[in-house]
Design a protein around this motif. Structure first.
Motif, PDB file in Angstrom:
ATOM      1  N   CYS A  84       0.849  -1.196   0.000  1.00 45.90           N
ATOM      2  CA  CYS A  84       0.000   0.000   0.000  1.00 45.90           C
ATOM      3  C   CYS A  84       0.883   1.244   0.000  1.00 45.90           C
ATOM      4  CB  CYS A  84      -0.921  -0.013   1.208  1.00 45.90           C
ATOM      5  SG  CYS A  84      -1.905   1.487   1.329  1.00 45.90           S
ATOM      6  N   CYS A  87      -0.218   3.654   3.417  1.00 41.48           N
ATOM      7  CA  CYS A  87       0.187   3.347   4.789  1.00 41.48           C
ATOM      8  C   CYS A  87       1.471   2.528   4.845  1.00 41.48           C
ATOM      9  CB  CYS A  87      -0.932   2.615   5.534  1.00 41.48           C
ATOM     10  SG  CYS A  87      -1.340   1.003   4.856  1.00 41.48           S
ATOM     11  N   CYS A 124      -4.629   0.082  -0.128  1.00 38.81           N
ATOM     12  CA  CYS A 124      -5.333  -1.002   0.558  1.00 38.81           C
ATOM     13  C   CYS A 124      -6.742  -0.574   0.954  1.00 38.81           C
ATOM     14  CB  CYS A 124      -4.539  -1.480   1.775  1.00 38.81           C
ATOM     15  SG  CYS A 124      -4.657  -0.399   3.212  1.00 38.81           S
TER      16      CYS A 124
HETATM   17 ZN   LIG Z   1      -3.046   1.295   3.301  1.00 34.75          ZN
END
Ligand SMILES: [Zn+2]
Ligand SMILES: [Zn+2]
Length: 130
Positions: A84, A87, A124
């Motif tokens: 991702c 994050c 994500c």
């Molecule tokens: Zn993420």
């Protein structure tokens, strides 16, 4: 794999589905709250898993929490990783998708994927929803 108790299996499966993340006992207890597992059982099993080399533990500076992370390189080398960009977390593609992708590419393109080197970048579901 040697015989595992239900609780041990629960923890093992939990780590297996989050192989790149670090958790303290509090996190694990919260994540497994729907199961019948006590904090002391989590501690006990974690220290046994640590002794067996299945998890490693990390003490973060300035905090008294001990973080546990899964150690299983075979599991990772058999997975296609999804990373991702928001994050920075890494996930494993579901095995069924991964083998489908692998088979399709092999059949249609004659291309064989090197799974241990393959990472797909994206966003994500947590970051998309958040
Ligand atoms: Zn993420
Ligand atoms: Zn992995």
């Amino acid at each position: 794999m040697a015989y595992m108790t239900e609780q041990r299996k629960l923890l093992y499966e939990f780590f297996q589905s989050h192989p790149h993340d670090k958790f303290c006992v509090k996190d694990i207890y919260a994540a497994l709250s729907q199961y019948d597992i006590s904090r002391s059982a989590i501690y006990r099993n974690l220290s046994a898993m640590k002794k067996d080399g299945l998890v490693r533990c990390d003490i973060s500076e300035g905090s008294r929490d001990v973080f546990y992370q899964f150690v299983n390189s075979t599991h990772c080398s058999n997975a296609i990783h999804l990373s991702c960009v928001e994050c920075g977390k890494t996930f494993h593609m579901k095995t069924s998708y991964a083998s489908q992708l692998q088979n399709e590419l092999a059949q249609q393109e004659g291309f064989s994927i090197n799974k241990s080197k393959t990472v797909l970048y994206g966003t994500c579901k947590n970051c998309k929803n958040g």
